[in-house]
Motif scaffolding. Structure first.
Motif, PDB file in Angstrom:
ATOM      1  N   GLN A 185       0.418   0.474  -0.719  1.00 53.80           N
ATOM      2  CA  GLN A 185      -0.383   0.546  -1.933  1.00 53.80           C
ATOM      3  C   GLN A 185      -1.798   0.060  -1.654  1.00 53.80           C
ATOM      4  OE1 GLN A 185       0.738  -2.168  -5.121  1.00 53.80           O
ATOM      5  NE2 GLN A 185       0.015  -0.719  -6.652  1.00 53.80           N
ATOM      6  N   TYR A 208      -7.425  11.329   2.252  1.00 50.39           N
ATOM      7  CA  TYR A 208      -7.941  12.680   2.075  1.00 50.39           C
ATOM      8  C   TYR A 208      -8.929  12.716   0.911  1.00 50.39           C
ATOM      9  CZ  TYR A 208      -4.212  14.125   5.199  1.00 50.39           C
ATOM     10  OH  TYR A 208      -3.402  14.269   6.288  1.00 50.39           O
ATOM     11  N   SER A 209      -8.665  11.924  -0.088  1.00 47.06           N
ATOM     12  CA  SER A 209      -9.565  11.810  -1.221  1.00 47.06           C
ATOM     13  C   SER A 209      -9.241  10.518  -1.956  1.00 47.06           C
ATOM     14  CB  SER A 209      -9.427  13.010  -2.166  1.00 47.06           C
ATOM     15  OG  SER A 209      -8.151  13.027  -2.781  1.00 47.06           O
ATOM     16  N   HIS A 260      -9.409   8.879  -5.964  1.00 47.72           N
ATOM     17  CA  HIS A 260      -9.589   9.145  -7.386  1.00 47.72           C
ATOM     18  C   HIS A 260      -9.784   7.816  -8.098  1.00 47.72           C
ATOM     19  CE1 HIS A 260      -7.232  13.191  -7.191  1.00 47.72           C
ATOM     20  NE2 HIS A 260      -7.554  12.821  -5.973  1.00 47.72           N
ATOM     21  N   GLU A 272      -5.202   9.683  -2.065  1.00 49.00           N
ATOM     22  CA  GLU A 272      -4.386  10.868  -1.815  1.00 49.00           C
ATOM     23  C   GLU A 272      -3.807  10.828  -0.414  1.00 49.00           C
ATOM     24  OE1 GLU A 272      -6.487  14.495  -1.492  1.00 49.00           O
ATOM     25  OE2 GLU A 272      -4.678  15.654  -1.072  1.00 49.00           O
ATOM     26  N   ILE A 273      -2.525  10.905  -0.342  1.00 46.66           N
ATOM     27  CA  ILE A 273      -1.858  11.262   0.902  1.00 46.66           C
ATOM     28  C   ILE A 273      -1.199  12.590   0.591  1.00 46.66           C
ATOM     29  CG2 ILE A 273      -1.658   8.910   1.738  1.00 46.66           C
ATOM     30  CD1 ILE A 273       1.130   8.796   0.727  1.00 46.66           C
ATOM     31  N   ASP A 287      -0.121  15.707  -0.951  1.00 48.26           N
ATOM     32  CA  ASP A 287       0.657  16.139  -2.103  1.00 48.26           C
ATOM     33  C   ASP A 287       0.966  15.073  -3.132  1.00 48.26           C
ATOM     34  OD1 ASP A 287       2.547  18.280   0.062  1.00 48.26           O
ATOM     35  OD2 ASP A 287       0.755  18.722  -1.101  1.00 48.26           O
ATOM     36  N   LYS A 288       0.327  13.900  -3.074  1.00 49.19           N
ATOM     37  CA  LYS A 288       0.567  12.893  -4.094  1.00 49.19           C
ATOM     38  C   LYS A 288      -0.532  11.843  -4.081  1.00 49.19           C
ATOM     39  CE  LYS A 288       3.689  10.464  -0.977  1.00 49.19           C
ATOM     40  NZ  LYS A 288       5.111  10.156  -0.697  1.00 49.19           N
ATOM     41  N   LEU A 289      -0.605  11.135  -5.207  1.00 44.39           N
ATOM     42  CA  LEU A 289      -1.536  10.015  -5.321  1.00 44.39           C
ATOM     43  C   LEU A 289      -0.758   8.711  -5.332  1.00 44.39           C
ATOM     44  CD1 LEU A 289      -4.125  10.939  -8.102  1.00 44.39           C
ATOM     45  CD2 LEU A 289      -4.444  10.994  -5.636  1.00 44.39           C
ATOM     46  N   ILE A 290      -1.291   7.727  -4.619  1.00 48.23           N
ATOM     47  CA  ILE A 290      -0.747   6.383  -4.658  1.00 48.23           C
ATOM     48  C   ILE A 290      -1.806   5.503  -5.312  1.00 48.23           C
ATOM     49  CG2 ILE A 290       0.169   4.451  -3.335  1.00 48.23           C
ATOM     50  CD1 ILE A 290       1.883   6.984  -3.253  1.00 48.23           C
ATOM     51  N   PHE A 291      -1.439   4.844  -6.393  1.00 49.86           N
ATOM     52  CA  PHE A 291      -2.420   4.084  -7.147  1.00 49.86           C
ATOM     53  C   PHE A 291      -2.540   2.654  -6.642  1.00 49.86           C
ATOM     54  CE2 PHE A 291      -4.026   6.792 -10.416  1.00 49.86           C
ATOM     55  CZ  PHE A 291      -3.110   7.826 -10.448  1.00 49.86           C
ATOM     56  N   GLY A 292      -3.768   2.125  -6.739  1.00 56.05           N
ATOM     57  CA  GLY A 292      -4.052   0.776  -6.276  1.00 56.05           C
ATOM     58  C   GLY A 292      -3.557  -0.279  -7.243  1.00 56.05           C
ATOM     59  N   PHE A 314       4.086  15.215 -12.073  1.00 57.24           N
ATOM     60  CA  PHE A 314       4.455  13.951 -11.464  1.00 57.24           C
ATOM     61  C   PHE A 314       5.008  13.009 -12.538  1.00 57.24           C
ATOM     62  CE2 PHE A 314       2.205  14.918  -7.564  1.00 57.24           C
ATOM     63  CZ  PHE A 314       1.170  15.737  -7.972  1.00 57.24           C
ATOM     64  N   ALA A 344      -2.508  17.686  -5.730  1.00 55.34           N
ATOM     65  CA  ALA A 344      -2.643  16.229  -5.777  1.00 55.34           C
ATOM     66  C   ALA A 344      -4.107  15.808  -5.702  1.00 55.34           C
ATOM     67  CB  ALA A 344      -1.846  15.587  -4.648  1.00 55.34           C
TER      68      ALA A 344
END
Lengths: 108, 114
Positions: free
Chosen positions: A2, A29-30, A32, A91-92, A94-99, B33, B99
């Motif tokens: 995270q 990769y990006s 947000h 972004e990793i 295909d998904k976002l991991i939120f901080g 999601f 994503a």
């Protein structure tokens, strides 16, 4: 995994500036940025892509250091409406991991 | 942008029961999601729901506990099965083309398990 945000909390007077940082241990990769007010859904603020492209809110700026795997959100001349919790999303594929989140409170 | 609704908005459930949460979008979207947000915490991704295929679950979440359906490009459900008080949380769905594109969040379902 995270992303870690700093600071955890910020208290401002109207008109003051703030910087919120987001640091990841993985290649990005990006990045947000979202703001969430109490009891509401997160609202999109900005996306920063590799290569420098940005999409988002005209009054908010941010930076993305791909090599350091870090991003910073710059809030200038804060308004009462800026209060809320800010989350970066990394972004990793295909998904976002939120901080971890940064709680911002702006007082008159 | 996309307009997303969730039902129910909140519920209080007894231990051992199941609850199905619905997520409806006003336009066709590729990716949906499901997230969990415990009080005062960040958003934790439960799974990615793609139409026509099984959901992809994150570490710590399993299909038996959180079965997901995605019958079409505008609708998905998340079931929280055999609930315990530890499942008390806000459950949010979000949608996006990919994503890396803007994700739009539903208003959330606030679940309390007694």
């Amino acid at each position: 995994q995270q992303p870690v945000q700093s600071p955890q909390a910020v208290i401002l007077r109207e008109g003051e500036d703030a910087v919120i940082n987001c640091s990841s241990s993985k290649a990005l990769y990006s990045v947000h940025w979202y703001r969430q007010k109490h009891g509401e859904a997160p609202v999109f603020l900005m996306i920063l892509l590799k290569g420098g492209e940005q999409k988002g809110h005209e009054k908010i700026s941010a930076s993305f250091n791909e090599k350091k795997q870090q991003s910073s959100l710059y809030l200038t001349a804060s308004q009462l409406s800026y209060s809320g919790t800010y989350f970066c999303g990394t972004e990793i594929p295909d998904k976002l991991i939120f901080g971890t989140g940064t709680r911002l409170q702006v007082f008159p | 942008s996309a307009v997303i609704s969730q039902k129910p908005s909140r519920d209080i459930c007894q231990r051992g029961t199941s609850l199905t949460i619905q997520c409806q979008v006003d336009s066709q979207v590729t990716m949906m999601f499901w997230y969990r947000q415990q009080p005062g915490q960040s958003l934790t991704l439960i799974a990615t729901a793609n139409q026509g295929s099984e959901a992809t679950y994150e570490s710590g979440f399993v299909i038996d506990k959180f079965p997901i359906s995605r019958p079409n490009l505008t609708f998905s459900t998340l079931t929280v099965s055999n609930m315990s008080p530890e499942d008390s949380s806000i459950y949010l769905c979000s949608v996006g083309r990919r994503a890396r594109d803007t994700q739009y969040f539903g208003p959330g379902t606030r679940l309390t398990v007694l």
